[in-house]
Write a protein that holds these residues in place. Structure first.
Motif, mmCIF file in Angstrom:
data_model
loop_
_atom_site.group_PDB
_atom_site.id
_atom_site.type_symbol
_atom_site.label_atom_id
_atom_site.label_comp_id
_atom_site.label_asym_id
_atom_site.label_seq_id
_atom_site.Cartn_x
_atom_site.Cartn_y
_atom_site.Cartn_z
ATOM 1 N N TYR A 175 -8.208 -3.053 -27.830
ATOM 2 C CA TYR A 175 -7.601 -1.675 -27.504
ATOM 3 C C TYR A 175 -8.382 -0.735 -26.581
ATOM 4 O O TYR A 175 -9.631 -0.898 -26.489
ATOM 5 N N LEU A 176 -7.731 -0.116 -25.570
ATOM 6 C CA LEU A 176 -8.140 0.881 -24.862
ATOM 7 C C LEU A 176 -8.130 2.269 -25.184
ATOM 8 O O LEU A 176 -6.997 2.584 -25.381
ATOM 9 N N VAL A 177 -9.070 3.146 -25.444
ATOM 10 C CA VAL A 177 -8.868 4.464 -25.767
ATOM 11 C C VAL A 177 -8.980 5.234 -24.580
ATOM 12 O O VAL A 177 -10.038 5.229 -23.778
ATOM 13 N N ALA A 178 -8.221 6.143 -24.281
ATOM 14 C CA ALA A 178 -8.246 7.123 -23.200
ATOM 15 C C ALA A 178 -8.672 8.433 -23.623
ATOM 16 O O ALA A 178 -8.175 9.136 -24.635
ATOM 17 N N THR A 179 -9.908 8.719 -23.345
ATOM 18 C CA THR A 179 -10.585 9.751 -24.001
ATOM 19 C C THR A 179 -10.080 11.237 -23.732
ATOM 20 O O THR A 179 -10.555 12.296 -24.258
ATOM 21 N N ASP A 180 -9.247 11.286 -22.674
ATOM 22 C CA ASP A 180 -8.780 12.597 -22.047
ATOM 23 C C ASP A 180 -7.335 12.721 -22.514
ATOM 24 O O ASP A 180 -6.807 13.621 -22.136
ATOM 25 N N ASP A 181 -6.853 11.930 -23.438
ATOM 26 C CA ASP A 181 -5.509 11.644 -23.815
ATOM 27 C C ASP A 181 -4.894 13.123 -24.715
ATOM 28 O O ASP A 181 -5.789 13.430 -25.387
ATOM 29 N N ARG A 182 -4.026 13.699 -23.994
ATOM 30 C CA ARG A 182 -3.397 14.857 -24.817
ATOM 31 C C ARG A 182 -2.193 14.684 -25.478
ATOM 32 O O ARG A 182 -1.261 15.621 -25.943
ATOM 33 N N ALA A 191 -9.149 5.832 -34.807
ATOM 34 C CA ALA A 191 -8.965 5.385 -36.205
ATOM 35 C C ALA A 191 -7.952 4.105 -36.179
ATOM 36 O O ALA A 191 -8.245 3.148 -36.885
ATOM 37 N N MET A 192 -6.987 4.197 -35.131
ATOM 38 C CA MET A 192 -6.209 3.128 -35.490
ATOM 39 C C MET A 192 -6.763 1.729 -34.838
ATOM 40 O O MET A 192 -6.758 0.647 -35.499
ATOM 41 N N SER A 193 -7.633 2.007 -33.850
ATOM 42 C CA SER A 193 -8.396 0.479 -33.549
ATOM 43 C C SER A 193 -9.275 -0.030 -34.419
ATOM 44 O O SER A 193 -9.294 -1.173 -34.422
ATOM 45 N N GLU A 194 -9.981 0.880 -35.010
ATOM 46 C CA GLU A 194 -10.735 0.516 -36.124
ATOM 47 C C GLU A 194 -9.951 -0.084 -37.380
ATOM 48 O O GLU A 194 -10.503 -1.370 -37.995
ATOM 49 N N ARG A 195 -8.857 0.452 -37.729
ATOM 50 C CA ARG A 195 -7.975 -0.006 -38.963
ATOM 51 C C ARG A 195 -7.709 -1.614 -38.243
ATOM 52 O O ARG A 195 -7.653 -2.491 -39.146
ATOM 53 N N VAL A 196 -7.301 -1.730 -37.130
ATOM 54 C CA VAL A 196 -6.761 -2.856 -36.603
ATOM 55 C C VAL A 196 -7.894 -3.847 -36.545
ATOM 56 O O VAL A 196 -7.838 -5.145 -36.812
ATOM 57 N N GLY A 197 -9.056 -3.524 -36.326
ATOM 58 C CA GLY A 197 -10.006 -4.632 -36.249
ATOM 59 C C GLY A 197 -10.205 -4.823 -34.745
ATOM 60 O O GLY A 197 -10.775 -6.014 -34.348
ATOM 61 N N ALA A 198 -9.945 -4.052 -33.764
ATOM 62 C CA ALA A 198 -9.687 -4.454 -32.353
ATOM 63 C C ALA A 198 -11.063 -4.353 -31.510
ATOM 64 O O ALA A 198 -12.041 -3.763 -32.037
ATOM 65 N N THR A 199 -11.106 -5.216 -30.474
ATOM 66 C CA THR A 199 -12.344 -4.903 -29.539
ATOM 67 C C THR A 199 -12.018 -3.722 -28.693
ATOM 68 O O THR A 199 -10.832 -3.739 -27.936
ATOM 69 N N VAL A 200 -12.818 -2.829 -28.649
ATOM 70 C CA VAL A 200 -12.612 -1.500 -28.010
ATOM 71 C C VAL A 200 -13.230 -1.128 -27.048
ATOM 72 O O VAL A 200 -14.479 -1.563 -26.799
ATOM 73 N N THR A 201 -12.375 -0.740 -25.690
ATOM 74 C CA THR A 201 -13.251 0.008 -24.673
ATOM 75 C C THR A 201 -12.765 1.350 -24.549
ATOM 76 O O THR A 201 -11.341 1.682 -25.013
ATOM 77 N N GLU A 202 -13.591 2.237 -24.256
ATOM 78 C CA GLU A 202 -13.140 3.631 -23.997
ATOM 79 C C GLU A 202 -13.438 3.827 -22.480
ATOM 80 O O GLU A 202 -14.122 3.377 -21.781
ATOM 81 N N THR A 203 -12.508 4.797 -21.777
ATOM 82 C CA THR A 203 -12.557 5.123 -20.403
ATOM 83 C C THR A 203 -12.005 6.630 -20.321
ATOM 84 O O THR A 203 -10.981 6.950 -21.188
ATOM 85 N N PRO A 204 -12.675 7.364 -19.607
ATOM 86 C CA PRO A 204 -11.993 8.618 -19.041
ATOM 87 C C PRO A 204 -10.564 8.446 -18.570
ATOM 88 O O PRO A 204 -10.331 7.409 -17.861
ATOM 89 N N GLY A 205 -9.490 9.200 -19.053
ATOM 90 C CA GLY A 205 -8.275 9.036 -18.641
ATOM 91 C C GLY A 205 -7.280 9.843 -19.467
ATOM 92 O O GLY A 205 -7.651 10.050 -20.558
ATOM 93 N N SER A 206 -6.205 10.123 -18.726
ATOM 94 C CA SER A 206 -4.789 10.684 -19.363
ATOM 95 C C SER A 206 -4.206 9.642 -20.185
ATOM 96 O O SER A 206 -4.499 8.550 -20.382
#
Length: 232
Positions: A175-182, A191-206
């Motif tokens: 899962y890639l979390v976009a931290t500036d997503d509106r 929350a969804m990525s944690e529920r899935v049990g995904a390997t998570v990366t976060e990046t600034p991005g819309s």
């Protein structure tokens, strides 16, 4: 498990598959075989069928990738035997019985609310004047304007399409979390990525992180392919 060389990309609502071009170019330059699903976003069943048609034609295992509503599509289509892993890019990752409609029904206080206009003949659009700020704030202005003016009508039936059995229960996920997503609040993505049990990366991005930061997105997808190789 064979080396993962196939990638299948599934777009979300309001857009078509052309937004994946930058990601496609990064992945193909690294030797991956990439297919882009042109799903109509009229109904979840139709989009799942379009995705399975692509998966049927593959010669081996694939990472199935979804952006936004495309995450619902891959959650439903990901049981296909050619799917080795799932990759969610700022995407909805629903559980059994959930849909985009149910996941956005009760936004958290203070969370950004997408500027979705009232449905017209069963289809949804985003307010053109607010599209860039909500969907593509870090995309070049001219590109964001084109994305706004070339919106694909998103069917209410697709919005309300519910998952029968989520593929992430049996397929490894990234899962890639976009931290500036509106469009999909980052807290909801986490929350969804944690529920899935995904390997998570976060990046600034819309929300349009796949357009604005294609190298980051491609790296997460490659990580999924490599992760599978490492565990094969």
């Amino acid at each position: 498990m064979a080396t993962i060389k196939n990638i299948v990309l599934v777009h979300g609502g309001f857009v078509d598959g052309s937004g994946w071009q930058g990601v496609y170019e990064h992945l193909t330059a690294d030797g991956y075989r990439v297919a882009v699903v042109q799903n109509t976003t009229h109904s979840l069943a139709g989009d799942v069928a379009a995705t399975r048609q692509i998966l049927d034609g593959l010669d081996g295992p694939a990472v199935l990738v979804g952006h936004s509503y495309g995450g619902v599509v891959i959650t439903e289509a990901g049981h296909h035997p050619n799917v080795a892993a799932l990759a969610y890019i700022a995407a909805f990752a629903p559980d059994k019985g959930e849909s985009v409609g149910s996941l956005i029904a009760d936004p958290a206080p203070g969370a950004p609310v997408p500027p979705i206009l009232p449905p017209q003949d069963g289809f949804l659009f985003l307010d053109r004047e607010r599209f860039a700020a909500s969907f593509a704030a870090d995309v070049p202005e001219a590109t964001a304007a084109f994305m706004s003016d070339s919106q694909v009508p998103w069917g209410v039936g697709a919005l309300e399409g519910a998952v029968s059995e989520p593929a992430w229960q049996t397929k490894p996920s990234w899962y890639l979390v976009a931290t500036d997503d509106r469009m999909i609040p980052p807290a909801a993505q986490r929350a969804m990525s944690e529920r899935v049990g995904a390997t998570v990366t976060e990046t600034p991005g819309s929300h349009a992180v796949y357009v604005s930061r294609p190298a980051v997105v491609a790296a997460v997808i490659a990580q999924a392919a490599h992760g599978l190789d490492a565990h094969s």
